[in-house]
Design a protein around this motif. Structure first.
Motif, PDB file in Angstrom:
ATOM      1  N   GLU A   1      -4.875  55.673  33.150  1.00 28.53           N
ATOM      2  CA  GLU A   1      -4.246  56.836  33.760  1.00 28.53           C
ATOM      3  C   GLU A   1      -5.283  57.906  34.072  1.00 28.53           C
ATOM      4  OE1 GLU A   1      -0.674  59.763  32.426  1.00 28.53           O
ATOM      5  OE2 GLU A   1      -0.703  57.708  31.654  1.00 28.53           O
TER       6      GLU A   1
ATOM      7  N   ARG B   1      -6.888  59.450  37.885  1.00 29.60           N
ATOM      8  CA  ARG B   1      -7.111  60.842  38.261  1.00 29.60           C
ATOM      9  C   ARG B   1      -8.555  61.074  38.666  1.00 29.60           C
ATOM     10  NH1 ARG B   1      -3.442  64.359  37.218  1.00 29.60           N
ATOM     11  NH2 ARG B   1      -4.376  65.212  39.091  1.00 29.60           N
TER      12      ARG B   1
ATOM     13  N   GLU C   1      -9.387  59.679  41.996  1.00 29.71           N
ATOM     14  CA  GLU C   1      -8.823  60.479  43.069  1.00 29.71           C
ATOM     15  C   GLU C   1      -9.668  61.738  43.274  1.00 29.71           C
ATOM     16  OE1 GLU C   1      -6.623  59.438  45.011  1.00 29.71           O
ATOM     17  OE2 GLU C   1      -5.907  57.717  43.871  1.00 29.71           O
TER      18      GLU C   1
ATOM     19  N   ILE D   1      -1.002  53.526  45.570  1.00 31.15           N
ATOM     20  CA  ILE D   1      -0.539  53.139  46.901  1.00 31.15           C
ATOM     21  C   ILE D   1      -0.709  54.295  47.867  1.00 31.15           C
ATOM     22  CG2 ILE D   1       1.057  51.410  46.029  1.00 31.15           C
ATOM     23  CD1 ILE D   1       3.268  53.405  46.308  1.00 31.15           C
ATOM     24  N   GLY D   2      -0.374  54.067  49.093  1.00 32.95           N
ATOM     25  CA  GLY D   2      -0.448  55.121  50.103  1.00 32.95           C
ATOM     26  C   GLY D   2      -1.499  54.860  51.166  1.00 32.95           C
TER      27      GLY D   2
ATOM     28  N   HIS E   1       0.154  54.574  54.565  1.00 33.64           N
ATOM     29  CA  HIS E   1       1.202  55.553  54.850  1.00 33.64           C
ATOM     30  C   HIS E   1       1.077  56.024  56.292  1.00 33.64           C
ATOM     31  CE1 HIS E   1       4.062  58.700  54.354  1.00 33.64           C
ATOM     32  NE2 HIS E   1       3.187  59.636  54.608  1.00 33.64           N
TER      33      HIS E   1
ATOM     34  N   PHE F   1       8.550  48.811  47.337  1.00 33.86           N
ATOM     35  CA  PHE F   1       8.141  50.054  46.686  1.00 33.86           C
ATOM     36  C   PHE F   1       8.699  50.121  45.270  1.00 33.86           C
ATOM     37  CE2 PHE F   1       9.111  54.673  46.063  1.00 33.86           C
ATOM     38  CZ  PHE F   1       7.814  55.140  46.083  1.00 33.86           C
ATOM     39  N   ILE F   2       9.982  49.802  45.137  1.00 31.74           N
ATOM     40  CA  ILE F   2      10.611  49.869  43.819  1.00 31.74           C
ATOM     41  C   ILE F   2      10.118  48.717  42.942  1.00 31.74           C
ATOM     42  CG2 ILE F   2      12.817  49.904  42.609  1.00 31.74           C
ATOM     43  CD1 ILE F   2      12.581  52.321  44.338  1.00 31.74           C
TER      44      ILE F   2
ATOM     45  N   GLN G   1       6.982  48.875  40.665  1.00 29.75           N
ATOM     46  CA  GLN G   1       7.005  49.566  39.374  1.00 29.75           C
ATOM     47  C   GLN G   1       7.058  48.586  38.212  1.00 29.75           C
ATOM     48  OE1 GLN G   1       9.088  53.488  39.227  1.00 29.75           O
ATOM     49  NE2 GLN G   1      10.394  52.486  40.684  1.00 29.75           N
TER      50      GLN G   1
ATOM     51  N   ASP H   1       4.475  51.759  51.714  1.00 31.30           N
ATOM     52  CA  ASP H   1       3.904  53.052  52.091  1.00 31.30           C
ATOM     53  C   ASP H   1       4.665  53.733  53.227  1.00 31.30           C
ATOM     54  OD1 ASP H   1       2.037  52.632  50.218  1.00 31.30           O
ATOM     55  OD2 ASP H   1       0.499  51.911  51.566  1.00 31.30           O
TER      56      ASP H   1
ATOM     57  N   PHE I   1       8.713  56.276  40.569  1.00 32.64           N
ATOM     58  CA  PHE I   1       8.084  56.313  41.908  1.00 32.64           C
ATOM     59  C   PHE I   1       8.869  57.183  42.891  1.00 32.64           C
ATOM     60  CE2 PHE I   1       5.033  52.443  42.335  1.00 32.64           C
ATOM     61  CZ  PHE I   1       4.367  52.851  41.207  1.00 32.64           C
ATOM     62  N   PRO I   2      10.191  57.027  42.984  1.00 32.34           N
ATOM     63  CA  PRO I   2      10.919  57.851  43.957  1.00 32.34           C
ATOM     64  C   PRO I   2      10.767  59.346  43.702  1.00 32.34           C
ATOM     65  CG  PRO I   2      12.282  56.032  43.256  1.00 32.34           C
ATOM     66  CD  PRO I   2      11.077  56.004  42.397  1.00 32.34           C
TER      67      PRO I   2
ATOM     68  N   GLU J   1       7.510  60.388  44.967  1.00 33.75           N
ATOM     69  CA  GLU J   1       7.528  60.452  46.425  1.00 33.75           C
ATOM     70  C   GLU J   1       8.183  61.746  46.894  1.00 33.75           C
ATOM     71  OE1 GLU J   1       9.435  57.162  48.405  1.00 33.75           O
ATOM     72  OE2 GLU J   1       9.298  58.236  50.307  1.00 33.75           O
TER      73      GLU J   1
ATOM     74  N   MET K   1       6.344  64.495  49.175  1.00 36.48           N
ATOM     75  CA  MET K   1       6.784  64.768  50.540  1.00 36.48           C
ATOM     76  C   MET K   1       7.444  66.133  50.686  1.00 36.48           C
ATOM     77  SD  MET K   1       5.985  62.328  52.489  1.00 36.48           S
ATOM     78  CE  MET K   1       4.754  61.215  51.891  1.00 36.48           C
TER      79      MET K   1
ATOM     80  N   ASN L   1       4.301  61.790  34.934  1.00 39.13           N
ATOM     81  CA  ASN L   1       3.052  61.728  35.708  1.00 39.13           C
ATOM     82  C   ASN L   1       3.335  62.166  37.134  1.00 39.13           C
ATOM     83  OD1 ASN L   1       0.438  61.091  36.508  1.00 39.13           O
ATOM     84  ND2 ASN L   1       0.966  58.964  36.952  1.00 39.13           N
TER      85      ASN L   1
ATOM     86  N   VAL M   1       2.276  63.244  40.113  1.00 38.25           N
ATOM     87  CA  VAL M   1       1.150  63.441  41.038  1.00 38.25           C
ATOM     88  C   VAL M   1       1.545  62.819  42.367  1.00 38.25           C
ATOM     89  CG1 VAL M   1      -0.644  63.517  39.288  1.00 38.25           C
ATOM     90  CG2 VAL M   1       0.064  61.318  40.211  1.00 38.25           C
TER      91      VAL M   1
ATOM     92  N   ILE N   1       1.817  60.430  45.485  1.00 33.27           N
ATOM     93  CA  ILE N   1       1.844  58.967  45.447  1.00 33.27           C
ATOM     94  C   ILE N   1       1.416  58.361  46.781  1.00 33.27           C
ATOM     95  CG2 ILE N   1       4.321  58.891  45.974  1.00 33.27           C
ATOM     96  CD1 ILE N   1       4.444  56.447  44.080  1.00 33.27           C
ATOM     97  N   LEU N   2       1.824  58.948  47.890  1.00 30.15           N
ATOM     98  CA  LEU N   2       1.456  58.362  49.182  1.00 30.15           C
ATOM     99  C   LEU N   2       0.302  59.116  49.835  1.00 30.15           C
ATOM    100  CD1 LEU N   2       4.995  57.595  50.669  1.00 30.15           C
ATOM    101  CD2 LEU N   2       3.431  56.010  49.602  1.00 30.15           C
ATOM    102  N   MET N   3       0.326  60.432  49.739  1.00 33.82           N
ATOM    103  CA  MET N   3      -0.753  61.219  50.350  1.00 33.82           C
ATOM    104  C   MET N   3      -1.909  61.315  49.367  1.00 33.82           C
ATOM    105  SD  MET N   3       0.884  61.860  53.081  1.00 33.82           S
ATOM    106  CE  MET N   3      -0.066  63.045  54.025  1.00 33.82           C
TER     107      MET N   3
ATOM    108  N   ASP O   1      -4.643  62.955  46.869  1.00 36.78           N
ATOM    109  CA  ASP O   1      -4.404  63.985  45.860  1.00 36.78           C
ATOM    110  C   ASP O   1      -4.728  65.386  46.350  1.00 36.78           C
ATOM    111  OD1 ASP O   1      -3.241  62.685  43.855  1.00 36.78           O
ATOM    112  OD2 ASP O   1      -4.883  62.849  42.417  1.00 36.78           O
TER     113      ASP O   1
END
Lengths: 413, 214
Positions: free
Chosen positions: A5, A9, A12, A63-64, A67, A379-380, A383, A412, B93-94, B97, B101, B111, B113, B115-117, B119
């Motif tokens: 985890e 970070r 990123e 992921i992403g 997008h 997407f789901i 997880q 994405d 996840f949702p 998101e 967004m 957590n 943070v 997820i798609l765009m 950081d």
């Protein structure tokens, strides 16, 4: 905060660079980046793995990378035009994307699809399931060293893509299901092509099974690997073949029928082991059921309209334009402005090859979707990847990713 | 032809839950057998009388074979609602998101943070106030793609003025770095045209970094 985890970070922060990000000599745990550009991650899926030797301790999808803002794009399109955007999400199941979106819009419009339209949609949806599972078969075979699986899978997929091209004009991203039906009727001669597929495929699936089902290497790589319990499937919302392989007996086609599924008879294959091999078996059985469904749809295909002919929603046929002033006005209005949809919220879901694919659509009463959100099964389902991968080997993780069958275009959006 | 215009509620049952009650209500719904299938953010600024932001959850009852849609208004700035990721782990996840967004904060999410765009992204792309084309496209026109000989193309600055930037900020609204990035190729090309040491500032090679001389 686990190591993986914290590493997500820090990566990123720095921008994805090195592949080994941290190494703890006392614990002998290593954090490794798998992807986003890796042949076995099926697109641009990136996984941050925490390893002890070769054992996966933690696995976090990042992921992403694909997008493209399709949900935002829909807000700029007309209701009819948004279909073209939506179909590009899960690019292996374009018909299902369009279908979920169209069903949601039809709920808002309170619009009935004529029986022939429903049957055509069902036909394309089942063929879409077959062609998507063929890609899964090919790529997951390839991931585990069964090279010929890929050639067979993609060879047969051509049959389907040729049929799609014949019906919709395109091999992918068809934009064929529209609110109110399908945008054009099946072409002449579709029965022969479909009958050809129905007669060829069972033998080909036997071939695939003779390649893999009792292949000792395949069994070694898949049996008892990546086990997901039914509790985890419920917790993480896994749907589709991976849920059914864990014993979750749920299929929207049977349990909450839409389109023509209520009038067709089919089995829903369910397994209980929850491992990669069970997912393989479920998908193989599903392909056989889909072939049966295609046969039934061909027999029962009704005559009549293939779309709702409400002139306020559907442009008039070309022949009408030469005769009727009213038709010209309707055509002009629909092309320049589009139709309005009563204000409200609607959610509709279909069973895509990967699970429940739902569309949440909001209208403010205008000619464009106010909001269009798609619940994509990939997407789901991602997880639950960690719960399957933890405790296994890295090589098993590759098998697990293949068996989850994520499509990054859908993840994405 | 069955079509009735103007119906407001045309779908499954919809319920509105106050944000303060959402976590407790979610636990109750879960005990009744409802499972979460989807959760999405919604910018309600354009929907009459519905506040600013909402979280919309789709619940499914596998035994009753029914769905309900739960609307949870997200008041304040930043809009805040409690997280239900501990009730339904599938919400992880949702919710990320929806945060990514719409900037909706989910209190108690383990957590939260992007997820798609990326950081470091600024702004929340699906908000209505975030226009399409608002962010400068990262593609910077390269001098080598432009015809430099006289009479064949307009001067870089003139052509620059004609470009429809689709609502991108003007140069003086941008940060220094971004403005410099956008100017760079033209500036270099202009420099090269002026003939100042053409070899070292050729438009085909990147500008060399300033050398510090002893």
């Amino acid at each position: 905060m686990s190591i993986a985890e914290s590493v997500v970070r820090t990566i990123e922060d720095k921008g994805a660079g090195a592949f080994v990000e941290s190494y703890d000599p006392a614990e002998e745990n290593m954090v490794i980046n798998l992807g986003p550009v890796h042949p076995s991650t099926h697109g641009v899926l990136r996984l941050v793995l925490e390893l002890s030797g070769e054992t996966v301790l933690d696995c976090r999808p990042v992921i992403g990378y694909l997008h493209t803002g399709i949900e935002k794009e829909c807000e700029d399109q007309t209701w009819r035009g948004a279909v073209t955007a939506v179909t590009r999400m899960d690019y292996l199941a374009p018909f299902h994307n369009e279908q979920a979106f169209s069903l949601a819009v039809e709920k808002l419009l309170d619009l009935e699809v004529p029986p022939r339209g429903k049957y055509i949609r069902t036909l394309m949806s089942e063929l879409g399931r077959l062609s998507s599972h063929l890609v899964w078969f090919g790529t997951s075979g390839l991931d585990m060293g069964a090279m010929s699986a890929m050639f067979y899978g993609f060879r047969e997929r051509e049959l389907f893509l040729d049929f799609y091209e014949m019906v919709t004009g395109l091999r992918m991203n068809h934009g064929y299901n529209i609110p109110g039906g399908v945008w054009q009727d099946l072409p002449e001669g579709w029965e022969e092509v479909c009958a050809n597929i129905v007669s060829i495929m069972p033998g080909r699936i036997d071939d695939y099974e003779s390649l893999l089902t009792e292949n000792p290497i395949w069994l070694e790589r898949t049996k008892g690997v990546g086990i997901m319990s039914i509790e985890d499937a419920v917790r993480f919302g896994a749907t589709g073949p991976i849920g059914r392989a864990a014993g979750l007996d749920w299929d929207l086609r049977r349990d909450m029928p839409y389109e023509a599924y209520g009038e067709l008879s089919f089995e829903v294959p369910v397994a209980s082991e929850g491992d990669v091999y069970a997912r393989y078996q479920v998908r193989m059985a599903e392909m056989r059921e889909s072939i049966k469904l295609v046969g039934q749809v061909m027999e029962k295909m009704p005559e009549g309209d293939y779309k709702n002919m409400d002139p306020k929603i559907m442009p008039p046929p070309r022949s009408e334009l030469n005769r009727s002033m009213e038709a010209v006005i309707h055509h002009f209005k629909l092309v320049t402005q589009g139709y309005t949809v009563p204000a409200g919220d609607a959610y509709a879901a279909v069973e895509s090859p990967r699970g429940e694919l739902g569309a949440y659509v909001v209208s403010d009463g205008g000619t464009a979707p106010y909001r269009c959100h798609v619940r994509d099964p990939s997407f789901i389902n991602l997880q639950s990847l960690a719960s399957m991968a933890k405790g296994g080997l890295v090589a098993d993780l590759i098998a697990v990713i293949a068996s989850v069958d994520p499509v990054m275009g859908g993840v994405d959006r | 032809m069955s079509r009735s215009a103007g119906r407001l509620d045309t779908t499954d049952e919809q319920i509105w839950v106050e944000p303060g009650e959402w976590a407790a209500r979610a636990r109750g719904l879960k005990e009744e057998g409802w499972s979460l299938t989807d959760l999405a953010g919604l910018d309600t600024i354009g929907l009459h009388g519905r506040g600013a932001f909402e979280v919309v959850a789709q619940l499914l009852h596998p035994e009753l074979k029914r769905r309900i849609m739960v609307h949870v208004p997200a008041p304040g700035e930043p809009p805040t609602v409690p997280s239900v990721a501990d009730v339904w782990p599938v919400a992880d996840f949702p919710e990320r998101e929806a945060y990514d967004m719409f900037g909706i904060r989910f209190e108690g999410h383990p957590n939260l943070v992007r997820i798609l765009m990326p950081d470091e992204w600024e702004g929340y792309p699906l908000r209505k106030s975030y226009g399409v084309g608002k962010v400068a496209i990262e593609f910077i026109p390269q001098p080598m793609l432009q015809i430099q000989s006289a009479g064949q193309s307009p001067k870089p600055h003139e052509s620059d003025a004609d470009v429809d930037r689709l609502g991108q900020p003007e140069e003086d609204e941008m940060g220094d770095h971004e403005a410099a990035m956008r100017r760079a190729p033209f500036a270099r090309a202009a420099q090269a045209e002026a003939g100042e040491d053409a070899a070292s500032v050729s438009p085909l090679t990147p500008t060399p970094k300033e050398e510090t001389r002893p």
